[in-house]
Design a protein around this motif. Structure first.
Motif, PDB file in Angstrom:
ATOM      1  N   ASP A  17       1.386   4.445  -7.561  1.00 55.31           N
ATOM      2  CA  ASP A  17       0.569   5.185  -8.517  1.00 55.31           C
ATOM      3  C   ASP A  17       1.506   6.201  -9.155  1.00 55.31           C
ATOM      4  O   ASP A  17       2.006   7.101  -8.490  1.00 55.31           O
ATOM      5  CB  ASP A  17      -0.577   5.881  -7.787  1.00 55.31           C
ATOM      6  CG  ASP A  17      -1.462   6.702  -8.706  1.00 55.31           C
ATOM      7  OD1 ASP A  17      -1.019   7.097  -9.807  1.00 55.31           O
ATOM      8  OD2 ASP A  17      -2.607   6.968  -8.310  1.00 55.31           O
ATOM      9  N   LEU A  19       0.988   8.592 -11.321  1.00 50.69           N
ATOM     10  CA  LEU A  19       0.479   9.957 -11.437  1.00 50.69           C
ATOM     11  C   LEU A  19       0.648  10.727 -10.127  1.00 50.69           C
ATOM     12  O   LEU A  19       1.182  11.833 -10.110  1.00 50.69           O
ATOM     13  CB  LEU A  19      -0.988   9.943 -11.862  1.00 50.69           C
ATOM     14  CG  LEU A  19      -1.621  11.299 -12.130  1.00 50.69           C
ATOM     15  CD1 LEU A  19      -0.883  12.033 -13.249  1.00 50.69           C
ATOM     16  CD2 LEU A  19      -3.078  11.128 -12.507  1.00 50.69           C
ATOM     17  N   SER A  20       0.233  10.131  -9.021  1.00 46.62           N
ATOM     18  CA  SER A  20       0.319  10.825  -7.731  1.00 46.62           C
ATOM     19  C   SER A  20       1.635  10.555  -7.006  1.00 46.62           C
ATOM     20  O   SER A  20       1.934  11.211  -6.014  1.00 46.62           O
ATOM     21  CB  SER A  20      -0.844  10.406  -6.824  1.00 46.62           C
ATOM     22  OG  SER A  20      -0.693   9.051  -6.434  1.00 46.62           O
ATOM     23  N   ARG A  21       2.383   9.561  -7.500  1.00 46.20           N
ATOM     24  CA  ARG A  21       3.667   9.154  -6.892  1.00 46.20           C
ATOM     25  C   ARG A  21       3.496   8.713  -5.444  1.00 46.20           C
ATOM     26  O   ARG A  21       4.333   8.967  -4.601  1.00 46.20           O
ATOM     27  CB  ARG A  21       4.698  10.261  -7.011  1.00 46.20           C
ATOM     28  CG  ARG A  21       5.007  10.585  -8.447  1.00 46.20           C
ATOM     29  CD  ARG A  21       6.015  11.662  -8.574  1.00 46.20           C
ATOM     30  NE  ARG A  21       6.181  11.961  -9.981  1.00 46.20           N
ATOM     31  CZ  ARG A  21       7.324  12.244 -10.535  1.00 46.20           C
ATOM     32  NH1 ARG A  21       8.400  12.296  -9.821  1.00 46.20           N
ATOM     33  NH2 ARG A  21       7.387  12.479 -11.821  1.00 46.20           N
ATOM     34  N   GLN A  22       2.397   8.025  -5.169  1.00 46.94           N
ATOM     35  CA  GLN A  22       2.126   7.513  -3.833  1.00 46.94           C
ATOM     36  C   GLN A  22       2.145   5.998  -3.841  1.00 46.94           C
ATOM     37  O   GLN A  22       1.769   5.367  -4.833  1.00 46.94           O
ATOM     38  CB  GLN A  22       0.777   8.008  -3.333  1.00 46.94           C
ATOM     39  CG  GLN A  22       0.744   9.489  -3.091  1.00 46.94           C
ATOM     40  CD  GLN A  22      -0.563   9.925  -2.456  1.00 46.94           C
ATOM     41  OE1 GLN A  22      -1.504   9.154  -2.340  1.00 46.94           O
ATOM     42  NE2 GLN A  22      -0.613  11.176  -2.045  1.00 46.94           N
ATOM     43  N   ILE A  24       0.576   2.655  -3.151  1.00 50.86           N
ATOM     44  CA  ILE A  24      -0.812   2.219  -3.039  1.00 50.86           C
ATOM     45  C   ILE A  24      -0.925   0.818  -2.442  1.00 50.86           C
ATOM     46  O   ILE A  24      -2.014   0.373  -2.122  1.00 50.86           O
ATOM     47  CB  ILE A  24      -1.527   2.266  -4.403  1.00 50.86           C
ATOM     48  CG1 ILE A  24      -0.794   1.404  -5.423  1.00 50.86           C
ATOM     49  CG2 ILE A  24      -1.664   3.703  -4.868  1.00 50.86           C
ATOM     50  CD1 ILE A  24      -1.566   1.172  -6.690  1.00 50.86           C
TER      51      ILE A  24
END
Length: 62
Positions: A17, A19-22, A24
């Motif tokens: 992701d 935006l969140s830099r996670q 997924i």
């Protein structure tokens, strides 16, 4: 997660992701059956088999 067949070549990947830099998702897909359809704002990064296996080991430790 399915185990790769040693006689078939696979793509190894993680989905991120932006935006969140996670992370997924992650996985492997046979090259002949590979499809990518990610929602906008997500990115798929391809890894070597060694990098993928190292990531999975690290994720399993936590």
């Amino acid at each position: 997660m399915k185990r790769p067949d040693t006689n078939q070549k696979y793509y190894y990947f993680i989905d991120i992701d932006l935006l969140s830099r996670q992370i997924i998702g992650w996985g492997s897909e046979p090259r002949g059956e590979f499809e990518v359809s990610l929602t906008e704002g997500f990115h798929r990064t391809f890894l070597s088999k060694g990098q993928y296996n190292k990531l999975i080991r690290e994720l399993a430790e936590d």
